[in-house]
Every structure is written in C-alpha cells, then in structure tokens.
Design an enzyme around this catalytic site. Structure first.
Site, mmCIF file in Angstrom:
data_model
loop_
_atom_site.group_PDB
_atom_site.id
_atom_site.type_symbol
_atom_site.label_atom_id
_atom_site.label_comp_id
_atom_site.label_asym_id
_atom_site.label_seq_id
_atom_site.Cartn_x
_atom_site.Cartn_y
_atom_site.Cartn_z
ATOM 1 N N TYR A 131 15.344 55.587 -17.517
ATOM 2 C CA TYR A 131 15.406 56.783 -16.654
ATOM 3 C C TYR A 131 14.055 57.443 -16.446
ATOM 4 O O TYR A 131 13.958 58.666 -16.407
ATOM 5 C CB TYR A 131 16.408 57.813 -17.215
ATOM 6 C CG TYR A 131 17.661 57.197 -17.785
ATOM 7 C CD1 TYR A 131 18.442 56.334 -17.025
ATOM 8 C CD2 TYR A 131 18.074 57.456 -19.094
ATOM 9 C CE1 TYR A 131 19.593 55.754 -17.538
ATOM 10 C CE2 TYR A 131 19.221 56.882 -19.614
ATOM 11 C CZ TYR A 131 19.973 56.030 -18.833
ATOM 12 O OH TYR A 131 21.112 55.458 -19.357
ATOM 13 N N HIS A 132 13.014 56.622 -16.275
ATOM 14 C CA HIS A 132 11.678 57.180 -16.074
ATOM 15 C C HIS A 132 11.054 56.719 -14.756
ATOM 16 O O HIS A 132 9.894 56.282 -14.731
ATOM 17 C CB HIS A 132 10.756 56.789 -17.233
ATOM 18 C CG HIS A 132 11.264 57.202 -18.570
ATOM 19 N ND1 HIS A 132 11.061 56.492 -19.732
ATOM 20 C CD2 HIS A 132 11.989 58.293 -18.941
ATOM 21 C CE1 HIS A 132 11.628 57.114 -20.751
ATOM 22 N NE2 HIS A 132 12.212 58.201 -20.299
ATOM 23 N N PRO A 133 11.775 56.797 -13.629
ATOM 24 C CA PRO A 133 11.158 56.350 -12.381
ATOM 25 C C PRO A 133 10.025 57.281 -11.966
ATOM 26 O O PRO A 133 10.133 58.504 -12.089
ATOM 27 C CB PRO A 133 12.318 56.427 -11.374
ATOM 28 C CG PRO A 133 13.234 57.458 -11.920
ATOM 29 C CD PRO A 133 13.123 57.344 -13.414
#
Ligand SMILES: Cc1cc2nc3c(=O)[nH]c(=O)nc-3n(C[C@H](O)[C@H](O)[C@H](O)COP(=O)(O)OP(=O)(O)OC[C@H]3O[C@@H](n4cnc5c(N)ncnc54)[C@H](O)[C@@H]3O)c2cc1C
Length: 533
Positions: free
Chosen positions: A468-470
């Site tokens: 969840y680190h775009p």
C-alpha cells in the site's frame, strides 16, 4: 463564485499538513475539500485498520488490473477516503526512509530535496516520545510518535536476527536505518495519530480555514494556462469555487493524476480519446507508478501463548479490550507490523535495500476482509525497498466517479524478482536461527518444498500483495516525463501545485506516510515563501 486564497484538494497525510500550515496565518483564507466523511468511529482505535480495510464508507477500495506477472490476479488497493486520508486507516508504522533517498531526488535535479533540506520538515512534523538523537528527531511537532514495547515473541526474533548478523538498531529514523527494531508508531495515549487528529482537529476552528467533507473534486477550472478554481460536487450537487492565489492538489497517488487528467492535463492522445480537451500536454501524468510488492511468508508457532492468534482466542479478546482500556499493550493498540528489519541483500552495499516486517499472527482472507486464523503463527513479509518496476494509473472515462486503471507491472524488472527471492531467503534464515528453536517454528509458506529461485519466484507471483505504498504518478523533476518542478508547481500551468506521495520521483526506503506528511509540510512552506516574492 466564492473565493479563497488557497484551495487544497484532499485532506490526507499531505493535504492536512498543507491546510494546517497555510491557515496558521490568519490572513490566509483556506478551503480544504475532502471527498470522504469527517469522522468514523474506527479511526481513533489503532487496530481500526482491520475494520476499514474493506469498508466503502471510508475507503476508495480500488483494485489493480490483472497482470500476467502476478498470475492474472486483481490486487486489493485500499486508500483512505475521509479526513486524514490513508493516515486514518494505515498500519501505523512510522518510517522516514533513508538519507540517500532524498539525496537521490536532489541529484536528479530537484533542488531543495536533499536529506539536509528535508530533515527540518521531518523534525518539524513530529513529537518523538522516546530516546533519540535530537540532531535527527523532533520533539514539538503536531504528530506524536512512540516506540511500542517488545513482547516475548518479538524479542526472540530480534535475538534470532542478531544470530544471522542483523544488528538491533532502535532508532531507524535516526543516524542510520540499518538493522532490526520495533516499529515506531503513530500511536499515542491509545489513539491513532492520523493527520485528521494531529493537524486538523487543532486547526478546524480557525475562522480562516473551511473544511468541506463529502466534496468530490471533479476537475480544476483553468483560464488559459492558469488554474483559477475547482469544480466539486457534494451529494451530487455541483459547485464551483475560486482560488485567489493557488490550488494545491493533494488527492494521493491514485487520485491526483486522475484530477489532472479530468482537467485536461496529461497525455494528449489519451485525453482526446476520452473527449477531454487538452489544456496542457504532460506525458508523465499517471506514469512512473511505483509500489512495494510483498509476499507474506507464513510460519506456524508450536509453543502456546506467544502469538496474537493465541491471545485473541476464546475470551482472549475481552482481556485484550480490558488491557486496552487500562492503556496496557494490547492487540487493539498494535501496529500492523510491529517489528521490522532493514537489511542489505549483499555485502558492500552502502545502505539496506530490503525490508522484512513481522506480524505475530496468522490471518486468513474472507469476503469481508482479513480475519484472525485459528492456527497459531506468524507472518513475515519481505521485499525490495526501491523497486525498479514501474506502472501507470490513468482514467478510462471522463467521469470523476469511475476508478482509474491501475497497472502496477510488478516484478517486470528482473532485479526486483531476484531481490524478492533474496529477501525470502533472509526471512527464512532469521526464522530458523537457534533462538527460534524453543518456539517450535515451522514454515507454512512458501513451504519447505520450494527451494530453487524459480520455485520461490513462482510462489511470489501467486501470493504477493502490495504493501500500500504507491507513489510517483505526478513525478517531480525537469525531464520530459516530470509533472511538477522542484517547488511542486505543475509544469506549464500557473497557480497549481501537487503535494502528496505522487510527486516522489522514486519510492522511499520503507513506508510512505511520514514522507507524504513531510511533502505536505515542505509544500506549504514553499507556497508561503512564493507568496512573499
Ligand atoms: C491500508 C494501508 C496501510 C498503510 N500502512 C502504512 C504504514 O503502516 N505506515 C506508513 O508509513 N504508510 C502506510 N501506508 C501508506 C501511507 O498511509 C500513504 O502513503 C500516505 O497516507 C499517502 O498520503 P497522501 O497524502 O499522498 O494520500 P492520502 O493520505 O491517501 O490522501 C488523499 C486524500 O485525498 C482525498 N481525495 C482524493 N481524491 C479526491 C477528490 N477528487 N476530491 C476530494 N478529495 C479527494 C482522499 O479521500 C484522501 O483523503 C498505508 C496505506 C494503506 C492504504
């Protein structure tokens, strides 16, 4: 049309910091527009992330395009949709990244973004409540950061890591990132320290700050090559508002390029194809998507009473709730991955390139999201921190309500694939070190039967998920694919900046909440400086 000096689109990690700093001066009139709701009961309790990971009330609930490199699966892409944005539902780990990450941005031509340049903003945003070197740590900022207590299981893993050469380094946000440590946490006094709580609650009664929730920004209003306002809708009713000075888009890595494209800023052919007239050709909008793709290795623990699975069983949850009520360490105030190691894939590297994160629990995935497994065990995710694989995010219609197409292109770089296998081998070495033997640990996944690089990689493609680190879809720089310059001004359009994780030219080494807030802090400082010129 109503006019504000500044309009900020998106009240997430970065946008809340921007609005807070801009409205510190009572002379500035600021409007903060947020698509999601004001508050939600689970945002206060740290473990609320489990209740929000699949909840459409506060989560955009995106998914990726199916891709061959990850076995044709659609990956779950949660993003916060409420005040605080993703900081209101994230896993609570507080990680800045390495000095080298920011020095790299500076060396790419982004003046003002070296570690020496951004360190004052990292210090300014936090009140770090544990021992640490004041050269690196802040003590008076809005965001409270704490160090959780290690439990017996996690202390055992720290010992096991030492046995395979990974040193204990309690402050990975200090002089060096290298080593294993308890995750620093955006938790204090039993409460999640989201930007909604830390930045917006103290600011929301300022007369010069208006926060409008449930307000979906549909597009920017442009007058020639200048942004003069925003069109948004509240429960279907369309409104327009004017910016006397600037609009700052802080919609996050998925929504910021969406807002630009819907406004005619992006790749001309793509926009023409959707019937959107081109106001500024910028081929980089939506490109350069980077994220962490991580397999979760799974381990059974034979010794009873050590894992969260054991503690949550039967009446265990009642005990955990009582502990929480008494402000004692509990499952309800736990970071999602409370232990992490920053390690080097090989000797001779200047800085770690792999991240291992431990969760003292096994979960399963049900239709309503993850739930605690009946089996007692642990999870350890393991992945490269600075992946080379790049994807894209683009609108597929001219409707602001349709989710854009998210193509991660994970593992397209052979280096990423090779480093992921190395990370799994290191996780295995820690979990089988002598210190772990009394816990009767055995491998469930990948499973002892998978040993060659190809076997492990096949499993990685089958089970990996994003962490969840775009970042990166409105990249900062001066090359033809850059979207904003080093002062975060959109190339070719006056009165418009982007300030959120989307401006990162490369992915930082670790989780992305702290760097996103830093970007918000620095953006606000630049806006205020430029207003004085
Ligand atoms: C499930 C999950 C777990 C995570 N765990 C961690 C962790 O443990 N540690 C960590 O450091 N990082 C973690 N992250 C990542 C981190 O939280 C994000 O990188 C960071 O919050 C991004 O900040 P941002 O400001 O770029 O975007 P966001 O915080 O996502 O903010 C964007 C805001 O803009 C709003 N918005 C978007 N489009 C519009 C529009 N058109 N109109 C109006 N408003 C709009 C959104 O609703 C949102 O509130 C996690 C993320 C997720 C999703």
């Amino acid at each position: 049309m109503q006019t504000y000096d500044y309009i900020v689109v998106g009240a997430g990690s970065a946008g809340a910091a921007v609005a807070y700093r801009l409205s510190e001066n009572p002379a500035n009139n600021v409007l903060l527009l947020e698509a999601g709701p004001d508050d939600y009961r689970w945002t206060r309790i740290p473990v609320g992330y489990a209740k929000m990971s699949h909840n459409p009330a506060v989560n955009w609930l995106y998914h990726s395009e199916p891709e061959a490199s990850t076995n044709g699966r659609k990956l779950h892409v949660p993003r916060g949709k409420m005040l605080g944005g993703s900081s209101s539902l994230n896993g609570l780990a507080f990680v800045r990244g390495q000095a080298q990450d920011f020095d790299t941005w500076s060396q790419m031509g982004n003046q003002g973004w070296s570690y020496d340049d951004v360190l004052p903003f990292f210090k300014r945003m936090e009140s770090y409540e544990a021992d640490g070197d004041d050269t690196f740590r802040g003590r008076h900022g809005p965001l409270r950061v704490t160090n959780p207590e290690p439990n017996a299981l996690l202390a055992r893993i720290i010992e096991a890591a030492g046995q395979v050469g990974i040193r204990h380094n309690p402050d990975y946000n200090g002089a060096s990132q290298d080593g294993i440590a308890m995750s620093q946490a955006t938790i204090a006094s039993n409460r999640r320290q989201s930007t909604a709580h830390c930045y917006l609650e103290p600011a929301r009664f300022r007369p010069n700050l208006r926060i409008q929730t449930e307000a979906l920004t549909e597009c920017l209003i442009l007058d020639g090559k200048r942004c003069i306002g925003v069109r948004y809708s509240v429960h279907g009713e369309q409104r327009e508002v004017r910016a006397g000075r600037e609009v700052v888009v802080s919609g996050g890595t998925i929504n910021s390029p969406q807002v630009l494209e819907l406004s005619g800023i992006g790749q001309p052919e793509r926009l023409h194809g959707l019937g959107i007239s081109v106001r500024q050709a910028l081929p980089g909008v939506g490109e350069n998507l980077r994220d962490h793709y991580a397999p979760r290795t799974r381990w059974a623990v034979g010794k009873r009473g050590m894992t969260y699975n054991d503690r949550a069983r039967g009446l265990g949850m009642v005990g955990q709730a009582l502990r929480f009520a008494m402000s004692q360490p509990s499952l309800l105030n736990a970071v999602a991955a409370p232990l992490r190691a920053f390690v080097k894939s090989r000797e001779g590297l200047e800085a770690p390139d792999l991240l291992l994160g431990w969760v003292p629990m096994l979960t399963e995935l049900g239709p309503k999201g993850p739930f605690i497994s009946r089996q007692s065990g642990m999870t350890c995710y393991a992945h490269p921190m600075r992946p080379e694989s790049k994807g894209s995010i683009h609108i597929t219609s001219n409707s602001p309500r349709q989710q854009p197409a998210i193509a991660f292109n994970f593992l397209s770089s052979p280096v990423d694939a090779m480093l992921t296998v190395t990370a799994i081998r290191i996780a295995r070495s820690v979990m089988t070190a002598p210190a772990m033997a009394p816990l009767l640990v055995s491998e469930i996944g990948p499973g002892p039967g998978l040993q060659t690089d190809d076997e492990i990689l096949g499993w990685v493609r089958q089970v990996g998920e994003t962490t969840y680190h775009p970042v990166g879809t409105c990249k900062m720089g001066n090359d033809p694919m850059a979207v904003v310059d080093a002062r975060l001004r959109v190339h070719g359009i006056a009165g418009l900046r982007v300030a959120d994780a989307s401006i990162m030219p490369t992915l930082t080494s670790g989780n992305t909440n702290a760097p996103a807030i830093m970007i918000g802090e620095k953006a606000a400082a630049m806006v205020l400086e430029d207003a004085c010129v």
